[in-house]
Design an enzyme around this catalytic site. Structure first.
Site, short mmCIF file in Angstrom:
data_model
loop_
_atom_site.label_atom_id
_atom_site.label_comp_id
_atom_site.label_asym_id
_atom_site.label_seq_id
_atom_site.Cartn_x
_atom_site.Cartn_y
_atom_site.Cartn_z
N GLU A 93 0.79 -1.15 0.05
CA GLU A 93 -0.01 0.06 -0.11
C GLU A 93 0.84 1.43 0.04
O GLU A 93 1.93 1.21 0.41
CB GLU A 93 -1.08 0.14 1.15
N CYS A 107 3.47 8.54 1.44
CA CYS A 107 3.89 7.55 2.15
C CYS A 107 4.08 6.19 1.27
O CYS A 107 2.96 5.62 0.85
CB CYS A 107 3.19 7.36 3.21
N CYS A 114 6.62 -7.09 6.96
CA CYS A 114 7.75 -6.48 7.48
C CYS A 114 8.23 -7.38 8.64
O CYS A 114 7.42 -8.33 9.43
CB CYS A 114 7.32 -5.30 8.40
N CYS A 118 6.90 -4.80 15.46
CA CYS A 118 6.72 -3.60 16.18
C CYS A 118 5.01 -4.13 16.86
O CYS A 118 4.30 -4.41 16.02
CB CYS A 118 6.64 -2.15 15.74
N CYS A 121 1.77 -2.20 15.24
CA CYS A 121 1.72 -2.03 13.79
C CYS A 121 1.20 -3.08 13.15
O CYS A 121 1.56 -4.53 13.34
CB CYS A 121 3.10 -1.99 13.53
N CYS A 332 -0.67 5.76 10.38
CA CYS A 332 0.60 5.35 10.85
C CYS A 332 0.20 3.84 11.43
O CYS A 332 -0.70 3.69 12.17
CB CYS A 332 1.06 5.94 11.88
S1 SF4 Z 1 6.31 -0.07 12.44
FE1 SF4 Z 1 5.47 -1.78 11.34
S2 SF4 Z 1 6.47 -1.57 9.13
FE2 SF4 Z 1 7.66 -0.04 10.71
S3 SF4 Z 1 9.23 -1.42 11.09
FE3 SF4 Z 1 7.65 -1.78 12.76
S4 SF4 Z 1 6.61 -3.61 11.91
FE4 SF4 Z 1 7.90 -2.96 10.49
#
Ligand code: SF4
Length: 348
Positions: A93, A107, A114, A118, A121, A332
């Site tokens: 995206e 963005c 990923c 995190c 996220c 975000c």
């Molecule tokens: S915020 Fe999400 S996309 Fe960014 S590094 Fe952490 S897990 Fe990966």
């Protein structure tokens, strides 16, 4: 038959070298790049200042890829989220965020999924699918430009840009090149969760604004939110950021997502002031954007203001960023690259 080479995977340097193999002079590379990025041509036959023989040869050996959004979702605040389906069916995206005085900010993603995990996220929930190619990174910008002007670009979408460093640097070179997408380095920001060796390598390889997703001022809380902190704790991350700021003479931006009861206390603000003291920086505060399955909530308005005031009163530049695009999961930490729940933009 051999697979055709995608010219959008090549930097200017790469294209010069490739054309040299075909017996072509270096200046042809800039000509081709202009056709590809400024005229947005995908058919070699349209490149009228290139000899017919070379055009024919290129069309046999090469191709010019594009990305077309599979869906575009629109928020009531003007944010537009593009979902792209890649050639192997992976999905990514990109988000166009309208700005008050300037052109929109775009963005973009650098990986499908990923690996960084995190906990706040949405992208992290899929794990890493794969790195994006150079072409897939620049094509997100090309697709958004076809939909209207873009003032600034942020590498803050799906993925950790420094985990795909070589392709990201090649893509940035195309984004910066005058004959390419023509963006000044000051208009482009790369955001990382804090890969220390790559932050230090980045400063020597390319000029770009750096944003670091910080989210806590002590290791205990940061490691809970961001597993990468166990590998590169604050005692390593902050000196690397200070070094980046010194070497590049730029301010580093620290992104700080405020989460109710986790990292929003004045005690944490106090630690933050002390922690960031050695770095030329600014802090970007963002209230947590709620999404499906998340265990967190944003703090109330008064807590957010008090946190910001505390930083400002102690001389830290601290801005509060509005969470745009929340209603379409485009804010975000909300990008997941799935085609479910799609409410597409009305035809315009
Ligand atoms: S915020 Fe999400 S996309 Fe960014 S590094 Fe952490 S897990 Fe990966």
């Amino acid at each position: 038959m051999e697979e055709k080479i995608d010219l959008k995977n090549m930097t200017h340097e790469g294209l010069v070298a490739y054309l040299a193999e075909l017996g072509q002079p270096a200046f042809r590379a800039r000509q081709l790049i202009k056709w590809i990025y400024q005229q947005r041509v995908t058919d070699f036959a349209a490149m009228t200042n290139v000899s017919k023989a070379l055009r024919d040869e290129l069309s046999v050996r090469c191709r010019i890829s594009t990305l077309t959004p599979a869906t575009v979702q629109c928020s009531h605040d003007g944010t537009r989220k593009y979902l792209f389906q890649l050639e192997d069916d992976a999905t990514i995206e990109a988000v166009r965020i309208p700005m008050e005085k300037e052109k929109a900010t775009l963005c973009i993603s650098t990986q499908a999924g990923c690996a960084m995990g995190c906990v706040f996220c949405m992208t992290a929930t899929t794990g890493l699918v794969r790195n994006l190619s150079v072409a897939e990174i620049v094509n997100q910008v090309c697709a958004a430009l076809a939909d209207g002007p873009v003032g600034n670009i942020v590498l803050m979408g799906m993925g950790e840009p420094l985990h795909n460093l070589d392709n990201v640097i090649d893509a940035l070179n195309i984004i910066f090149l005058d004959e390419g997408l023509g963006y000044g380095a000051r208009r482009v920001t790369l955001s990382t969760c804090g890969l220390v060796p790559e932050i230090l390598a980045l400063k020597d390889r390319i000029k770009v604004n750096l944003a670091v997703s910080l989210n806590a001022a002590d290791d205990q809380v940061r490691s809970r939110l961001m597993p990468i902190n166990k590998r590169y704790p604050l005692a390593e991350l902050i000196p690397a950021c200070a070094e980046f700021a010194r070497a590049t003479k730029q301010r580093v931006t620290f992104e700080y997502i405020l989460i109710k009861g986790v990292n929003d206390s004045l005690a944490m603000a106090k630690k933050l002031v002390k922690l960031l003291h050695p770095v030329r920086c600014k802090v970007n505060l963002i209230a947590f954007n709620e999404h499906q399955g998340a265990d967190f909530e944003p703090p109330d308005e008064a807590t957010i203001r008090a946190f910001q005031e505390y930083l400002l009163e102690r001389g830290l530049v601290a801005t509060l960023r509005a969470g745009k695009g929340c209603d379409i999961d485009a804010a975000c930490g909300q990008l997941k690259g799935r085609m479910d729940k799609v409410a597409q933009c009305a035809a315009e």
